[in-house]
Design a protein around this motif. Structure first.
Motif, PDB file in Angstrom:
ATOM      1  N   VAL A 116      -6.472   4.830  -0.214  1.00  0.00           N
ATOM      2  CA  VAL A 116      -7.108   4.028   0.446  1.00  0.00           C
ATOM      3  C   VAL A 116      -8.628   4.337   0.525  1.00  0.00           C
TER       4      VAL A 116
ATOM      5  N   MET B 136      -7.506   0.405  -3.072  1.00  0.00           N
ATOM      6  CA  MET B 136      -6.872   1.355  -3.557  1.00  0.00           C
ATOM      7  C   MET B 136      -7.529   1.894  -4.694  1.00  0.00           C
TER       8      MET B 136
ATOM      9  N   SER C  93       0.565   4.238  -2.516  1.00  0.00           N
ATOM     10  CA  SER C  93       0.481   5.618  -1.946  1.00  0.00           C
ATOM     11  C   SER C  93       1.485   6.658  -2.497  1.00  0.00           C
TER      12      SER C  93
ATOM     13  N   GLU D  77      -9.150  -2.096   6.105  1.00  0.00           N
ATOM     14  CA  GLU D  77      -8.404  -3.467   5.509  1.00  0.00           C
ATOM     15  C   GLU D  77      -9.205  -4.704   5.595  1.00  0.00           C
TER      16      GLU D  77
ATOM     17  N   SER E 171       0.661  -1.277  -0.044  1.00  0.00           N
ATOM     18  CA  SER E 171       0.075  -0.154   0.050  1.00  0.00           C
ATOM     19  C   SER E 171       0.792   1.276  -0.091  1.00  0.00           C
TER      20      SER E 171
END
Length: 146
Positions: free
Chosen positions: A125, A141, A119, A129, A115
């Motif tokens: 996001v 995402m 990012s 999770e 992630s």
């Protein structure tokens, strides 16, 4: 010499198996939609050696209102070639192709460990999770592609 080109779904299987599904049956490396005409697969080559892959599916996620959505799946780089910018180049190449196809949003289920990589490429996001059985914890995402 390094280059990216379109490859077949079957060409993605060995790297998917080594990187994403190690220890699992090779059948787990075949994804629904791999063979659809709207799906495309890209390979990153060093000479004749395939060392990175990414698959792009025209696929809607109900979390997003956009009409023309694309999902990235099966992004993998050979363990000997990781952390060299190959994954970033594959994602950027895929993004360019999606824009040409008039995609409005790109989304995927990112492993928690990946992630931060996404990012840094301006993906965000959405939600909490979640677990994909037999694969691990993920985040949904996304990035607007316009």
């Amino acid at each position: 010499m390094f280059f990216i080109k379109e490859i077949s779904a079957s060409e993605t299987i060995p790297l998917r198996h080594i990187v994403l599904r190690a220890g699992k049956p090779v059948e787990s490396c075949r994804f629904d939609g791999d063979e659809l005409p709207s799906t495309f697969h890209l390979g990153y080559f060093e000479e004749d050696n395939l060392i990175g892959i990414i698959s792009v599916f025209e696929n809607k996620n109900s979390e997003f209102p956009e009409e023309k959505q694309f999902q990235i799946r099966g992004m993998a780089v050979s363990p000997l070639h990781q952390k060299l910018g190959i994954g970033q180049k594959l994602v950027q190449y895929a993004e360019t192709a999606i824009i040409k196809k008039r995609g409005e949003i790109i989304w995927f289920n990112a492993r928690i460990a990946a992630s931060e990589f996404y990012s840094k490429m301006n993906y965000h996001v959405s939600g909490n999770e979640f677990e994909i059985p037999d694969v691990g914890l993920h985040f949904l995402m996304f990035k607007k592609s316009s």
